[in-house]
Design an enzyme around this catalytic site. Structure first.
Site, PDB file in Angstrom:
ATOM      1  CB  ILE A  21      -0.967  -0.012   1.213  1.00 51.86           C
ATOM      2  CG1 ILE A  21      -2.076   1.022   1.035  1.00 51.86           C
ATOM      3  CG2 ILE A  21      -0.219   0.200   2.529  1.00 51.86           C
ATOM      4  CD1 ILE A  21      -3.220   0.878   2.017  1.00 51.86           C
ATOM      5  N   GLY A  41       1.965  -6.564  10.485  1.00 49.39           N
ATOM      6  CA  GLY A  41       1.226  -6.397   9.234  1.00 49.39           C
ATOM      7  C   GLY A  41       1.367  -5.016   8.626  1.00 49.39           C
ATOM      8  CB  VAL A  42      -0.979  -3.054   6.552  1.00 49.56           C
ATOM      9  CG1 VAL A  42      -2.212  -2.847   7.392  1.00 49.56           C
ATOM     10  CG2 VAL A  42      -0.807  -1.933   5.549  1.00 49.56           C
ATOM     11  CG  ASP A  43      -0.648  -0.763  13.029  1.00 50.53           C
ATOM     12  OD1 ASP A  43      -0.376   0.425  12.765  1.00 50.53           O
ATOM     13  OD2 ASP A  43      -1.083  -1.136  14.138  1.00 50.53           O
ATOM     14  CG  ASN A  67      -3.683  -2.206  18.030  1.00 50.30           C
ATOM     15  OD1 ASN A  67      -3.648  -1.231  18.764  1.00 50.30           O
ATOM     16  ND2 ASN A  67      -2.589  -2.813  17.610  1.00 50.30           N
ATOM     17  N   GLY A  92      -5.807 -10.099   8.021  1.00 52.50           N
ATOM     18  CA  GLY A  92      -4.548 -10.684   8.483  1.00 52.50           C
ATOM     19  C   GLY A  92      -4.712 -11.243   9.886  1.00 52.50           C
ATOM     20  CB  VAL A  93      -3.370  -9.961  13.103  1.00 54.11           C
ATOM     21  CG1 VAL A  93      -3.533 -10.263  14.588  1.00 54.11           C
ATOM     22  CG2 VAL A  93      -1.891  -9.931  12.738  1.00 54.11           C
ATOM     23  CE1 TYR A  94      -6.734  -7.394  15.671  1.00 53.40           C
ATOM     24  CE2 TYR A  94      -8.112  -5.731  14.661  1.00 53.40           C
ATOM     25  CZ  TYR A  94      -7.224  -6.104  15.641  1.00 53.40           C
ATOM     26  OH  TYR A  94      -6.835  -5.196  16.606  1.00 53.40           O
ATOM     27  CB  SER A 120     -10.590  -7.368   9.480  1.00 52.01           C
ATOM     28  OG  SER A 120     -10.921  -6.429  10.484  1.00 52.01           O
TER      29      SER A 120
HETATM   30  N1  APR Z   1       0.480  -3.224   2.110  1.00 51.10           N
HETATM   31  C1  APR Z   1      -0.755  -3.686   1.873  1.00 51.10           C
HETATM   32  N2  APR Z   1      -1.307  -4.685   2.575  1.00 51.10           N
HETATM   33  C2  APR Z   1      -0.560  -5.243   3.548  1.00 51.10           C
HETATM   34  C3  APR Z   1       0.755  -4.814   3.857  1.00 51.10           C
HETATM   35  C4  APR Z   1       1.276  -3.752   3.087  1.00 51.10           C
HETATM   36  N3  APR Z   1       2.481  -3.272   3.293  1.00 51.10           N
HETATM   37  N4  APR Z   1       1.211  -5.577   4.880  1.00 51.10           N
HETATM   38  C5  APR Z   1       0.240  -6.461   5.181  1.00 51.10           C
HETATM   39  N5  APR Z   1      -0.815  -6.263   4.376  1.00 51.10           N
HETATM   40  C6  APR Z   1      -2.102  -6.967   4.338  1.00 51.10           C
HETATM   41  C7  APR Z   1      -2.137  -8.370   4.858  1.00 51.10           C
HETATM   42  O1  APR Z   1      -1.709  -9.286   3.866  1.00 51.10           O
HETATM   43  C8  APR Z   1      -3.613  -8.547   5.157  1.00 51.10           C
HETATM   44  O2  APR Z   1      -4.317  -9.005   4.014  1.00 51.10           O
HETATM   45  O3  APR Z   1      -3.009  -6.261   5.140  1.00 51.10           O
HETATM   46  C9  APR Z   1      -4.101  -7.124   5.453  1.00 51.10           C
HETATM   47  C10 APR Z   1      -4.529  -6.881   6.872  1.00 51.10           C
HETATM   48  O4  APR Z   1      -3.705  -7.623   7.742  1.00 51.10           O
HETATM   49  P1  APR Z   1      -3.133  -7.051   9.112  1.00 51.10           P
HETATM   50  O5  APR Z   1      -2.104  -6.003   8.836  1.00 51.10           O
HETATM   51  O6  APR Z   1      -2.744  -8.210   9.940  1.00 51.10           O
HETATM   52  O7  APR Z   1      -4.416  -6.259   9.754  1.00 51.10           O
HETATM   53  P2  APR Z   1      -5.711  -6.821  10.526  1.00 51.10           P
HETATM   54  O8  APR Z   1      -6.076  -8.191  10.118  1.00 51.10           O
HETATM   55  O9  APR Z   1      -6.735  -5.741  10.387  1.00 51.10           O
HETATM   56  O10 APR Z   1      -5.236  -6.916  12.028  1.00 51.10           O
HETATM   57  C11 APR Z   1      -4.955  -5.739  12.742  1.00 51.10           C
HETATM   58  O11 APR Z   1      -2.782  -6.515  13.372  1.00 51.10           O
HETATM   59  O12 APR Z   1      -0.700  -5.615  13.090  1.00 51.10           O
HETATM   60  C12 APR Z   1      -1.746  -5.674  13.910  1.00 51.10           C
HETATM   61  O13 APR Z   1      -1.683  -3.564  15.003  1.00 51.10           O
HETATM   62  C13 APR Z   1      -2.444  -4.361  14.130  1.00 51.10           C
HETATM   63  O14 APR Z   1      -3.441  -5.296  16.049  1.00 51.10           O
HETATM   64  C14 APR Z   1      -3.692  -4.873  14.727  1.00 51.10           C
HETATM   65  C15 APR Z   1      -4.030  -6.067  13.882  1.00 51.10           C
END
Ligand code: APR
Length: 169
Positions: free
Chosen positions: A12, A33-35, A25, A120-122, A118
């Site tokens: 992204i 992850g993306v965060d 979060n 990924g981790v969620y 949501s």
């Molecule tokens: N660019 C685009 N998408 C990304 C990137 C990136 N650089 N990195 C990861 N992703 C994708 C993952 O492949 C996934 O499909 O973002 C999507 C969301 O995944 P997560 O980042 O794990 O977010 P989420 O599922 O909403 O969980 C949020 O994870 O990292 C922690 O602090 C965050 O606690 C919160 C939780």
């Protein structure tokens, strides 16, 4: 009046836009992850800017500058944790997309990039999440001249979003 909805394969951070959405979060203090990617790229001032804005309830959005991301703002939203789908997850995920898009227009900005919130981790199933994202974003670009990019980092989310985009709206 109509805007544009497109799919980006990859990071992204590579999308040129006014607002990058972070899948955060409620503590807004960074994570994996993306965060994690957004916080690393934006630099340590992002965390300081987030601190007074926390906690952010699920479905809501908080806005900060992007610092080392240049002119791009960061829209921090908190997606729902998937608990089987019967605990209001779809409505909360819809709220994430809708609140970010409303914030974009309120600020008179025109372009935004979303990760697959949501999924990924969620643990939100990619196909269901893609259906929500595409439904909300498609309805929005019919009424607003904005440019929305859905960023898919992995093949599963890419395929899920591409399938949702190719289905009749
Ligand atoms: N660019 C685009 N998408 C990304 C990137 C990136 N650089 N990195 C990861 N992703 C994708 C993952 O492949 C996934 O499909 O973002 C999507 C969301 O995944 P997560 O980042 O794990 O977010 P989420 O599922 O909403 O969980 C949020 O994870 O990292 C922690 O602090 C965050 O606690 C919160 C939780």
């Amino acid at each position: 009046m109509s805007g544009n909805l497109s799919l980006h394969r990859g990071n992204i951070l590579d999308v040129a836009c006014d607002a990058i959405v972070n899948a955060a979060n409620s503590a807004l203090m960074g994570g994996g992850g993306v965060d994690g990617a957004i916080h690393r790229a934006a630099g340590p001032r992002l965390k300081e800017a987030c601190r007074p804005l926390a906690p952010c309830p699920t479905g809501e959005v908080r806005v900060t500058p992007g610092f080392q991301l240049g002119d791009r703002l960061v829209f921090h939203t908190v997606g729902p944790v998937w608990r089987g789908g019967g605990e209001g997850e779809p409505a909360l995920l819809e709220a994430c997309y809708r609140n970010c898009l409303d914030e974009l227009v309120r600020r008179e900005l025109v372009s935004i990039a979303f990760p697959a919130i949501s999924t990924g981790v969620y643990g939100y199933p990619p196909q269901s999440a893609a259906a929500v994202a595409v439904t909300i974003c498609r309805a929005f670009v019919e009424r607003h001249e904005v440019d929305i990019t859905l960023a898919a980092f992995d093949q599963i989310n890419y395929d899920a979003i591409a399938t949702a985009l190719s289905a009749p709206g």
